[in-house]
Motif scaffolding. Structure first.
Motif, short mmCIF file in Angstrom:
data_model
loop_
_atom_site.label_atom_id
_atom_site.label_comp_id
_atom_site.label_asym_id
_atom_site.label_seq_id
_atom_site.Cartn_x
_atom_site.Cartn_y
_atom_site.Cartn_z
N LYS A 139 0.71 -1.27 0.01
CA LYS A 139 0.20 -0.10 -0.31
C LYS A 139 0.83 1.42 0.02
N ARG A 140 1.46 1.70 0.42
CA ARG A 140 2.94 2.48 0.46
C ARG A 140 3.32 3.42 -0.08
N SER A 141 4.15 1.57 -0.98
CA SER A 141 4.61 1.58 -2.38
C SER A 141 4.34 1.72 -3.62
N ARG A 142 2.88 2.13 -4.13
CA ARG A 142 2.04 0.95 -5.05
C ARG A 142 1.63 2.31 -6.28
N SER A 143 1.39 3.36 -5.49
CA SER A 143 1.28 4.56 -6.18
C SER A 143 2.89 5.11 -6.10
N ILE A 144 4.23 5.04 -5.70
CA ILE A 144 4.94 5.81 -6.30
C ILE A 144 5.51 4.75 -7.12
N MET A 145 5.71 3.94 -7.03
CA MET A 145 5.90 2.91 -8.09
C MET A 145 6.15 2.89 -9.04
N LEU A 146 4.79 2.67 -9.37
CA LEU A 146 3.93 2.78 -10.60
C LEU A 146 4.02 4.50 -11.61
N THR A 147 3.74 5.29 -10.77
CA THR A 147 4.18 7.13 -10.69
C THR A 147 5.25 6.97 -11.78
N LEU A 148 6.32 6.68 -11.04
CA LEU A 148 7.81 6.14 -11.66
C LEU A 148 7.97 5.63 -13.07
N ALA A 149 7.51 4.50 -12.75
CA ALA A 149 7.33 3.54 -14.25
C ALA A 149 6.65 4.11 -15.96
N PHE A 150 5.52 5.25 -15.05
CA PHE A 150 5.03 6.22 -15.99
C PHE A 150 5.56 7.05 -16.40
N SER A 151 6.22 8.26 -15.45
CA SER A 151 7.49 8.65 -15.23
C SER A 151 9.21 8.01 -16.34
N ILE A 152 9.38 7.21 -16.27
CA ILE A 152 9.83 6.63 -17.19
C ILE A 152 9.42 6.49 -18.81
N PHE A 153 8.09 6.17 -18.77
CA PHE A 153 7.58 6.22 -19.45
C PHE A 153 7.79 7.45 -20.57
N LEU A 154 7.98 8.33 -20.06
CA LEU A 154 7.13 9.93 -20.56
C LEU A 154 9.03 9.98 -20.91
#
Length: 485
Positions: A139-154
């Motif tokens: 629960k604490r890392s889910r949003s952070i890591m998913l945002t990181l993944a899409f940031s790497i996408f951009l």
């Protein structure tokens, strides 16, 4: 002091190896961004030189590939009754495909063939990558890591547009290419970057798999204990009625899971279409153009900067609050743009609009990951992926490719103001729908989110009020005492 430093170092190493598979999967979104950046820039180039640099075939092939892999992953979960961890082998297949695809961009005229293979890898990577992150994070890392993944996408998108756009302009000026001639060597710098990144990511994936075999890391480790136990004992896909029968202390309200899921899918498709539309509009429309074709990468770097800032924001706020706040800011910026840009020769508010697009780029995609039904995650990820391909194709077909489209290419002030009002209305509706229908999921486990959506109220303070007999005999029930997950 020495012991404290040793303990800190030990904790750091343990945490590092615990999250190694997650970071590796996040990095694999970089080639996906490269493919999307190639698509955006080649569509712009096609509009300029009419040379057919990309057709719809690669995107159609990617959609078919995504459908096949999503159905296969769904059927495996359906028959096994639990989540099977074959995400890393799928990502390895995508890595090999990216490496093969990158070779085609070195040869003039073969970029379309490379695009077919690129979209094959893109489909595998997108669906398997999101599925892995959905399954393994807590629960604490889910949003952070998913945002990181899409940031790497951009990051990949901005990098690809930088290389393709610059190469196109330089080659076009040096060779004086005509309107029907594709400049030679257009994609060589892009191919070099794509090839290098593909080798690095493939090596990292192989290294992660080897470390998993040696027991150094665990690619099948679910950080959410509740989710891991449910997956191991086969109760992860239990139906709502089964949960209600099994759990003693609860009360039931209306089931909202599929309603919320469809709302998120619909609003995400609209938001992504707006993003693609304005990227094209800010480049192609002479009245509103922010930059020339060779400088289009500057716009994507601003979007990327917004996504990086979003990583910090989701640490403290839910993606729902972040998204609604961003949409409100976009409405305000649109009003300022309509007032200022028509009276003063400045485009500053429009650049801020791009920045806030970056802030909100991953929000709805994270919400989709959080609210989906555990059994149908891959299928819903495919629907989201398909909506992105359709948005990109339709925006290009109906607006960008048609130079006679008076709405898209309009230069008169009244038409541009009308577009601004339409944008504000759509944005306000999207923000309102998300604010009302999508729950706040900040630091909530996937099961807590699912119970909330299914209408199964199962919380300690409410249990104490409902079960009066337990209070009278002195035994106050707790959630952990009756949980079977």
């Amino acid at each position: 002091m020495t012991r404290k430093l040793a303990n800190l170092w030990e904790n750091f190493v343990n945490k590092f190896f615990l999250y190694v598979p997650t970071f590796v999967v996040c990095i694999t979104f970089l080639p996906c961004g490269l493919v999307f950046g190639y698509t955006i820039c080649s569509l712009i180039a096609e509009r300029n030189v009419n040379a057919g640099l990309i057709e719809y075939g690669p995107m159609i092939f990617g959609a078919c590939t995504g459908c096949v892999i999503a159905v296969i992953m769904f059927l495996v979960k359906f028959y096994k009754g639990r989540i099977i961890f074959w995400h890393i082998p799928i990502l390895l297949c995508a890595g090999v495909s990216n490496l093969l695809a990158s070779c085609f961009y070195f040869a003039n005229g073969l970029d379309t063939a490379g695009a077919f293979i690129s979209y094959f890898a893109y489909s595998l990577n997108y669906i398997a990558g999101l599925s892995f992150l959905h399954t393994t994070l807590h629960k604490r890392s889910r949003s952070i890591m998913l945002t990181l993944a899409f940031s790497i996408f951009l990051l990949g998108t901005a990098s690809a547009v930088s290389l393709v756009g610059t190469s196109y302009t330089k080659t076009d000026n040096n060779l004086n290419a005509t309107a029907t001639q594709v400049p030679k060597g257009l994609y060589v710098p892009f191919a070099g970057l794509y090839f290098t990144i593909s080798i690095v990511i493939l090596a990292v994936l192989i290294g992660c798999k080897v470390m998993d075999y040696l027991g150094i890391v665990d690619c099948q480790n679910i950080l959410d204990n509740e989710f891991r136990i449910a997956n191991s004992n086969g109760s992860i896909f239990d139906k709502r009625n089964d949960i209600i029968k099994r759990v003693k202390f609860l009360y039931v309200t209306k089931n909202q899971q599929w309603n919320v899921t469809l709302v998120v899918l619909f609003t995400e498709a609209i938001q992504y279409a707006l993003f693609v539309y304005y990227i094209f509009w800010f480049v192609m429309n002479p009245a509103i153009r922010l930059t020339e074709v060779d400088n289009v990468a500057a716009m994507l770097w601003v979007v990327f900067a917004g996504s990086v800032v979003c990583i910090l924001i989701v640490i403290f706020f839910s993606v729902k609050v972040t998204f609604v706040s961003n949409e409100c800011c976009l409405i305000i910026l649109c009003i300022l743009s309509m007032i200022i840009c028509n009276s003063v020769d400045t485009t500053v508010p429009l650049w801020f609009i791009l920045f806030f697009f970056g802030l909100s780029f991953s929000n709805l995609q994270i919400s989709l990951v959080e609210v989906t039904h555990f059994r149908y995650t891959e299928l819903l990820f495919f629907v989201s992926y398909l909506a992105k391909l359709i948005s990109t194709s339709m925006v290009y077909y109906y607006f960008v490719s048609n130079s006679k489209n008076s709405f898209f290419y309009a230069t008169d002030r009244s038409t541009i103001m009308a577009q601004g009002f339409v944008y504000m209305i759509i944005t306000a509706l999207v923000a309102l729908v998300v604010g009302v229908k999508v729950p706040r999921t900040h630091c909530m486990t996937l099961f807590e989110i699912q119970y909330d959506l299914l209408g199964i109220i199962f919380k300690q303070h409410e249990i104490e009020q409902l079960d009066v007999t337990c209070l009278q005999d002195g035994s106050i029930p707790t959630i952990s005492a009756h949980m079977h997950y």
